[in-house]
Write an enzyme that holds these catalytic residues in place. Structure first.
Site, short mmCIF file in Angstrom:
data_model
loop_
_atom_site.label_atom_id
_atom_site.label_comp_id
_atom_site.label_asym_id
_atom_site.label_seq_id
_atom_site.Cartn_x
_atom_site.Cartn_y
_atom_site.Cartn_z
CG HIS A 148 -1.86 1.02 1.31
ND1 HIS A 148 -3.31 0.98 1.74
CD2 HIS A 148 -1.56 2.41 1.10
CE1 HIS A 148 -3.72 2.23 1.51
NE2 HIS A 148 -2.93 3.12 1.40
CB ALA B 86 -4.86 12.35 6.29
CG HIS C 152 -0.72 7.08 -1.18
ND1 HIS C 152 -1.87 7.04 -1.70
CD2 HIS C 152 -1.15 6.40 0.06
CE1 HIS C 152 -2.96 6.65 -0.88
NE2 HIS C 152 -2.44 5.97 0.13
CG LEU C 153 4.75 5.35 -5.73
CD1 LEU C 153 5.09 4.52 -6.87
CD2 LEU C 153 6.07 5.58 -5.08
NE ARG C 154 0.63 11.93 -2.21
CZ ARG C 154 -0.23 11.29 -1.34
NH1 ARG C 154 -1.12 10.84 -1.89
NH2 ARG C 154 -0.43 11.67 -0.26
CG ASN D 262 -4.78 8.56 -3.18
OD1 ASN D 262 -4.01 7.99 -3.70
ND2 ASN D 262 -5.13 9.02 -2.24
CG HIS E 144 -4.97 2.02 5.83
ND1 HIS E 144 -6.39 1.98 6.13
CD2 HIS E 144 -4.92 2.83 4.66
CE1 HIS E 144 -7.20 2.53 5.28
NE2 HIS E 144 -6.26 3.10 4.39
CG ASP F 225 -1.72 4.86 4.13
OD1 ASP F 225 -1.80 5.12 2.65
OD2 ASP F 225 -2.60 5.18 4.83
CE LYS G 31 -7.85 1.89 -0.60
NZ LYS G 31 -6.62 2.44 0.01
CG HIS H 195 0.00 15.32 1.80
ND1 HIS H 195 -0.80 15.21 0.74
CD2 HIS H 195 -0.38 14.07 2.59
CE1 HIS H 195 -1.94 14.58 0.87
NE2 HIS H 195 -1.38 13.69 1.86
CG LEU I 224 -7.84 10.34 7.54
CD1 LEU I 224 -8.62 11.20 6.51
CD2 LEU I 224 -8.44 10.13 8.82
CG HIS J 283 -9.76 4.36 3.61
ND1 HIS J 283 -8.53 4.94 3.50
CD2 HIS J 283 -10.55 4.82 4.45
CE1 HIS J 283 -8.55 6.00 4.41
NE2 HIS J 283 -9.74 5.81 5.19
O1 DOR Z 1 -3.39 9.27 5.73
C1 DOR Z 1 -3.64 9.00 4.71
N1 DOR Z 1 -3.06 9.54 3.43
N2 DOR Z 1 -4.63 8.14 4.57
C2 DOR Z 1 -5.14 8.14 3.16
O2 DOR Z 1 -6.00 6.99 3.25
C3 DOR Z 1 -4.63 8.43 1.89
C4 DOR Z 1 -3.40 9.12 2.01
C5 DOR Z 1 -3.05 10.24 1.10
O3 DOR Z 1 -3.14 9.82 -0.18
O4 DOR Z 1 -2.65 11.11 1.59
ZN ZN Z 2 -3.47 5.18 1.66
#
Ligand code: DOR
Ligand code: ZN
Length: 346
Positions: A14, A264, A16-18, A42, A175, A248, A100, A252, A220, A137
């Site tokens: 899990h 988050a 997030h690579l953006r 996402n 998560h 996860d 997802k 940011h 989150l 999620h």
């Molecule tokens: O903390 C989080 N950040 N929880 C998520 O479910 C999404 C993630 C994000 O994409 O920043």
């Molecule tokens: Zn996530």
């Protein structure tokens, strides 16, 4: 005392690579230690079709440092208009490893998520037929449900009915943050697993709120009270193959975290293996780290274990945390609150 540990190269189930400049900056941090990662969809706009996933995978591969053998495993973002045929075709050509589910409004960029679960029934049934996992999620978004209860209520109101209505659907509760989540996974006879993040094994809600508000610990699902963290640690280090690592890691830029309505996400990718070695050692379970990071997830997803290995060594503790410069501004690296004695050396 063990000071050196060689294990199968880990996978992150899990991540997030953006995209764009952020992708370019954070991808090497995962590729350095991990062989594969399940990449979250996402983005803005989200990765919803097979064609979107193909294009995103190309962008990830193009951003990889030369000579890195990292494989991104793609996911599709489930919407109420997702076409079951498109999902099945993408799965058949091994373009995607999972779909997802974000309940609409649950978290960062989840506005296109699912509101009415009847509208995704066809997709879920097709996924059950072809054995494609649904990553969930697991939080309700109802305003009347306290944010600390949203995971437990999701299990009761959404997940259990959804699994009953779709026999054979393989589900990963992503998560997991509560004792209830752990117990629910343990109670299921089959087809259910859970990922645990690095940060939820380390922090509880006091870390976010006691003695000043600490936005870098806000994620989150939000971290819960200490008794839940202990349940997560117990599950992660138990050797039970239904529990495996999904960091996860969610970068940011600091400007977006340190704001009146901060985003988050904890950016844990750089030091995850060092932090986990510390946690597992504290629990007297270093011998189970490999199962959690490198074996259980591959088995659930029906993929071979990685043939490469990595070695961790314990030495002089160094301060954790710090900053990663990115084209979108600095990103703070998760600080577990203890110095890092373990490091990946090869
Ligand atoms: O903390 C989080 N950040 N929880 C998520 O479910 C999404 C993630 C994000 O994409 O920043
Ligand atoms: Zn996530």
């Amino acid at each position: 005392m063990t000071n050196r540990l060689t294990i199968t190269r880990p996978d992150d189930w899990h991540l997030h690579l953006r995209d764009g400049a952020m992708l370019a900056a954070v991808l090497p941090e995962s590729a350095r230690h991990f062989a594969r990662a399940l990449v979250m969809p996402n983005l803005v706009p989200p990765v919803v079709t097979g064609a979107d996933a193909r294009a995103y995978r190309e962008r990830i591969l193009a951003a990889l440092p030369e000579g890195t053998g990292f494989t991104p495993l793609m996911t599709l973002y489930l919407t109420e208009t997702t076409d079951p045929g498109d999902v099945a075709a993408a799965a058949a050509e091994e373009l995607i490893a999972a779909v997802k589910l974000y309940p609409a409004g649950a978290t960062t960029n989840s506005d296109s998520g699912v509101r009415d679960f009847d509208r995704v029934r066809g997709v879920l049934e097709r996924m059950a037929e072809i054995g494609l996992p649904l990553c969930v999620h697991g939080e309700v978004t109802d305003e009347d449900v306290d944010i600390f209860d949203r995971e437990a209520v999701f299990i009761e109101r959404v997940l259990e009915p959804l699994r009953r209505a779709t026999p054979g659907l393989r589900v990963v509760m992503e998560h997991v943050t509560t004792r209830e989540g752990i117990e629910y996974v343990r109670s299921a006879p089959r087809d259910l697993a859970a990922t645990l993040t690095t940060h939820h094994l380390v922090i509880n809600r006091n870390h976010i709120l006691a003695g000043g508000i600490r936005p870098h610990y806000y994620c989150l699902p939000v971290a819960k009270r200490e008794s839940h963290r202990l349940a997560l640690c117990e599950a992660a280090t138990s050797g039970d193959p239904r529990f495996f690592l999904g960091t996860d890691s969610a970068p940011h830029a600091d400007a977006r975290k340190l704001a009146p309505c901060g985003c988050a996400g904890c950016f844990t990718a750089p030091d995850t293996m060092a932090i986990l070695a510390h946690v597992f050692e504290e629990e007297g379970a270093l011998d189970r780290l490999e199962g959690f990071t490198s074996r259980h997830g591959a088995a659930f997803y029906g993929l071979p274990e990685n043939s490469e290995r990595i070695t961790l060594e314990k030495g002089e503790p160094v301060p954790a945390g710090g900053m990663l410069e990115t084209g979108e501004g600095p990103v703070t690296i998760f600080d577990p609150g203890f110095p890092l004695a373990w490091r990946v050396v090869e």
